[in-house]
Design an enzyme around this catalytic site. Sequence first.
Site, PDB file in Angstrom:
ATOM      1  N   GLY A 396     -38.781  94.260  33.289  1.00 50.28           N
ATOM      2  CA  GLY A 396     -40.062  93.726  32.854  1.00 50.28           C
ATOM      3  C   GLY A 396     -40.340  92.339  33.410  1.00 50.28           C
ATOM      4  CB  SER A 397     -42.778  89.838  32.184  1.00 50.69           C
ATOM      5  OG  SER A 397     -43.794  90.807  32.030  1.00 50.69           O
ATOM      6  CB  VAL A 398     -37.166  88.489  32.783  1.00 48.70           C
ATOM      7  CG1 VAL A 398     -37.195  88.531  31.268  1.00 48.70           C
ATOM      8  CG2 VAL A 398     -36.589  89.770  33.361  1.00 48.70           C
ATOM      9  CE  LYS A 400     -45.306  89.651  34.524  1.00 51.47           C
ATOM     10  NZ  LYS A 400     -46.199  89.642  33.348  1.00 51.47           N
TER      11      LYS A 400
END
Length: 708
Positions: A396-398, A400
Amino acid sequence: MCALSKKKKKRAQLPIRLNALFLFVFLLFSLLILQLGVVQILNGEEARRRVNETENTKSTIAVPRGLMYDQFGNLILDNEPVRSITYTPPKNGDSSEKRLEIAEDLAELMTMSDDMKTLKKLVRERDKKEYWYLLNTEEANNRLSEEEKELTTSEQYQLILDRIVEEDYNTYDWSDPHLLNVVAIKKELDQGFELSPHTIKNEDVTDEEYALVSENLSRLPGIDAKIDWNRVKLYGKTFGNFIGNITSSNEGIPKENQDYYLTMGYSRNDRVGISGLEQYYEDVLSGQKEIIQYTTDNDGNIVGTETVREGKSGSDLILTIDMEFQVELDKIVLEELEKYIENDPYQNRYMEDALVAVLDPKTGDVMGLSGAHYDREEKEYLDQAYRVIYDSHIPGSVIKGATILTGYDTGVISPGTVINDRPIRIAGTPTKRSWKVMGPINDQTAIIQSSNVYMFEIAMRISGAQYRENEPLRGFNQESFQVMRNYFNQFGLGVKTGIDLPYEATGVVGENIEEGGLLLDFAIGQFDTYTTLQLAQYVSTIANDGYRVSPRIVKEIRQANGDKDTLGPVIERYSPNVLNRISMDEEYIEIVQNSFKRVATEGTGSGSWANNKYDVAIKTGTAQNYFMDDGDEQKTNNLALVGYAPYDEPEIAFAIIVPRTGIGSNQSGIHHNIGTRLIDTYFELKEERDRDGKDESHIDEMADQSED
């Protein structure tokens, strides 16, 4: 006249003396030649026979393996002395009949197990056949045809065993524990190799057994009672997955690598590392075996021994792990996993794991690796920390931070670039959006508020695609997948981290297909999968100003000194191993660092971290993890969190993955709870040690005591 007469007389005596001397020398040489002739002609055959009667054979004796200590000198892995019964076959080995005789004598003094079930498991069908064969050799051999008797000995033997049936060996009472014990002992004797001690039993040898065998060694050829050792993990299962295991004496060297170990000087029944640090540092921990040269006669009897090389215990390992912190970390992870599953068992019916990796971002020192697993069949919680380096998950977004830095370096965005956060609608693809519509935002806000759309735009620009709402992406370059992966690899995502363990997974790479929407998924951590350790290295690289350092569990190798309370001198000290420096400019990295800090104070992690006093920088992540179960699609989330502290001078970095959590609103906090608790625990332990004046220099103090 008198003087002249005397001179003539002296001249006459001189030749007589010389002749006497020559005669004496001649007689000596004659005697020597005669003696040589006697030795050569009369005794030569006897001398040659005596020389041929003896043979020199070298054998090795194993030494204790090296110990393991944590970074503060606390003993983690020890050698525990145990009583052992061994068998050393003579040169060319004993006959099967002789081994059976020894086994019968030994069975009167010891038992392989007091448990009948265990004894039955020790004796296989083949062992029963071989026992019957020994007592019925003539009958068994008669089962071969004349043609079959022309086969090799091993082929004949296998044919004979194949033709021994249950009716044959069941003529003996296999419910008799004494018979089972005899056959189990003989089975061990059969595995012995000439002049090499083979362990018959080194577990649960009683005082009585040890004493009886010791008293009867004179009638037990090749048998010895000695003190052996076993590996003992002093902290139980804590960090045990990574300490690793060794084979037992019965297992010996792994069969699949037998040739390798034999060429390296190992014996068949040597214990070797088969996992974790025990395997990776095998050549360090195993030490230098003692080499004994045996002189044997033609009958295989030992007539002389000589120590060719003294043995030397294996070297000790000093680990980067703080076992006090590791114990607390395991407790935190287990408690949080158990609490979240039990608080809402239906929503979390697929939730099984919580995984954590903690590193020193500057040195790569592994400070803690923890994994709790819930076994739903047995309904019990287990320590399965190995999943931190073996299992990969959608993060997921970690990730980014890596996406933003890739955008900077490829030139598709620059600091301050504003992009409109709105739903992205690509024909044939479900609508892609952020967790809320944010409108025009810049790069820092995109990280702080975890905008998906900003990352989608970066991916589309890298691919060269033209986006028009409700139309397919035009001009999408499929090679853009590899472009982005090459950048992610610089952080350790999708490649080996370089940790000093025999195996680590590198994650799963999604298939590059003609589907632009998947590249957008990649940019927000919803396509390729990574291990928890890879995520820890990724955030460490950001914390360390762009330098990717290989994780390490061993920081020093020290010479064994026989005293567990002190340490020997350093043999090797490992320096941090910088694998690469990411290609992005320092100013770009600082923007991401600052954004990570603001995630904790004002962004998606502020609810749990805003009041944390340790100046933490973090990035949150939630990934949809949908899968089929009994024909139905199940919707779960992977919760992820990465971070480091303190912000200005990072000394601890961490990654947390909790797969398949329920989607309910109460399930978003487990990763934050684990993170805040591990950060608090680390700094509280540090403050406590500072008050007590204890730090890593304690290791050197232990070594100084040894020298004193």
